[in-house]
Design an enzyme around this catalytic site. Structure first.
Site, PDB file in Angstrom:
ATOM      1  N   HIS A 174       0.850  -1.208   0.000  1.00  0.00           N
ATOM      2  CA  HIS A 174       0.000   0.000   0.000  1.00  0.00           C
ATOM      3  C   HIS A 174       0.885   1.258   0.000  1.00  0.00           C
ATOM      4  O   HIS A 174       0.599   2.230  -0.697  1.00  0.00           O
ATOM      5  CB  HIS A 174      -0.902   0.018   1.243  1.00  0.00           C
ATOM      6  N   LYS A 188     -16.156  -7.875   4.477  1.00  0.00           N
ATOM      7  CA  LYS A 188     -14.989  -8.245   5.294  1.00  0.00           C
ATOM      8  C   LYS A 188     -15.200  -7.909   6.759  1.00  0.00           C
ATOM      9  O   LYS A 188     -15.835  -6.916   7.083  1.00  0.00           O
ATOM     10  CB  LYS A 188     -13.755  -7.469   4.819  1.00  0.00           C
ATOM     11  N   ARG A 241      -2.452  -5.434  -8.517  1.00  0.00           N
ATOM     12  CA  ARG A 241      -1.285  -6.299  -8.317  1.00  0.00           C
ATOM     13  C   ARG A 241      -1.168  -7.364  -9.388  1.00  0.00           C
ATOM     14  O   ARG A 241      -0.107  -7.698  -9.844  1.00  0.00           O
ATOM     15  CB  ARG A 241      -1.365  -6.973  -6.934  1.00  0.00           C
ATOM     16  N   SER A 264      -3.523  -8.044   2.577  1.00  0.00           N
ATOM     17  CA  SER A 264      -3.668  -7.888   4.029  1.00  0.00           C
ATOM     18  C   SER A 264      -4.111  -9.188   4.699  1.00  0.00           C
ATOM     19  O   SER A 264      -3.628  -9.535   5.776  1.00  0.00           O
ATOM     20  CB  SER A 264      -4.653  -6.773   4.328  1.00  0.00           C
TER      21      SER A 264
END
Ligand code: COA
Length: 165
Positions: free
Chosen positions: A18, A42, A92, A130
């Site tokens: 990040h 989440k 990514r 994460s």
């Protein structure tokens, strides 16, 4: 005129990947607001306050950065309210694209004045996420290459709390 971008995410926790994206964004925009937002799908390990404190510490040396929290409502409306012209997202791998494409087109529908800008982190962070960092850290694995020391210290605290239960 100042070019303001927002960089939203759950950041649970904020990783070196990040940070890499943030630093790239700062070469394009005058100001970047890191916006801690919740993804309804989440559940998080770190509280919003903890994430906010950690990101402030990590980015303390980056001028032009402000850490904000989206407590409720739509990101597109938040962008409009603060006068941001861009939303920064990290890409990514190819598998990120489908979700990001959907998110960016929805945000454009909700706020046509805002453009999503995708930035690719350094290749060494392309497999960092994460959730995987959380899993490894809470099982006692070494994640020091992927997160700031203050995040490591917070993981240690969570690990000890978990162990004491
Ligand atoms: N380095 C490391 N990890 C990265 C990364 C990078 N450069 N770029 C993305 N990631 C990871 C994140 O760590 C995260 O991993 P995880 O799934 O293991 O947690 C994942 O990629 C993407 O998560 P994140 O960037 O936190 O975004 P998100 O998809 O969880 O968040 C919001 C999406 C918060 C931006 C979105 O839900 C939102 O805008 N919410 C506000 C409400 C709203 O407006 N909703 C409607 C949207 S159209």
């Amino acid at each position: 005129m100042e070019r303001l971008a927002i960089y939203p995410g759950t950041f649970d926790p904020f990783t070196n990947g990040h940070l890499d994206v943030l630093e790239r964004a700062l070469t394009i925009f005058d100001k970047v607001y890191i916006v801690i937002a919740e993804n309804s799908k989440k559940s998080s390990l770190f509280t919003v306050d903890e994430r906010c404190r950690l990101i402030r510490e990590i980015t303390a040396a980056n001028s032009g950065v402000s850490v904000e929290v989206l407590h409720s409502g739509l990101l597109a409306e938040y962008a409009h309210a603060v006068g941001a012209t861009a939303i920064v997202r990290g890409l990514r791998q190819v598998k990120d694209f489908e979700y990001e494409f959907q998110l960016s087109l929805l945000n454009r529908h909700l706020n046509p004045e805002v453009t999503t800008v995708f930035l690719m982190p350094n290749v060494k962070y392309t497999y960092v996420a994460s959730s995987i960092i959380r899993e490894v850290a809470l099982l006692g694995g070494d994640v020091s290459k992927f997160v700031h020391p203050c995040v490591l210290a917070m993981f240690k605290k969570k690990y000890e709390e978990q162990d004491a239960q």
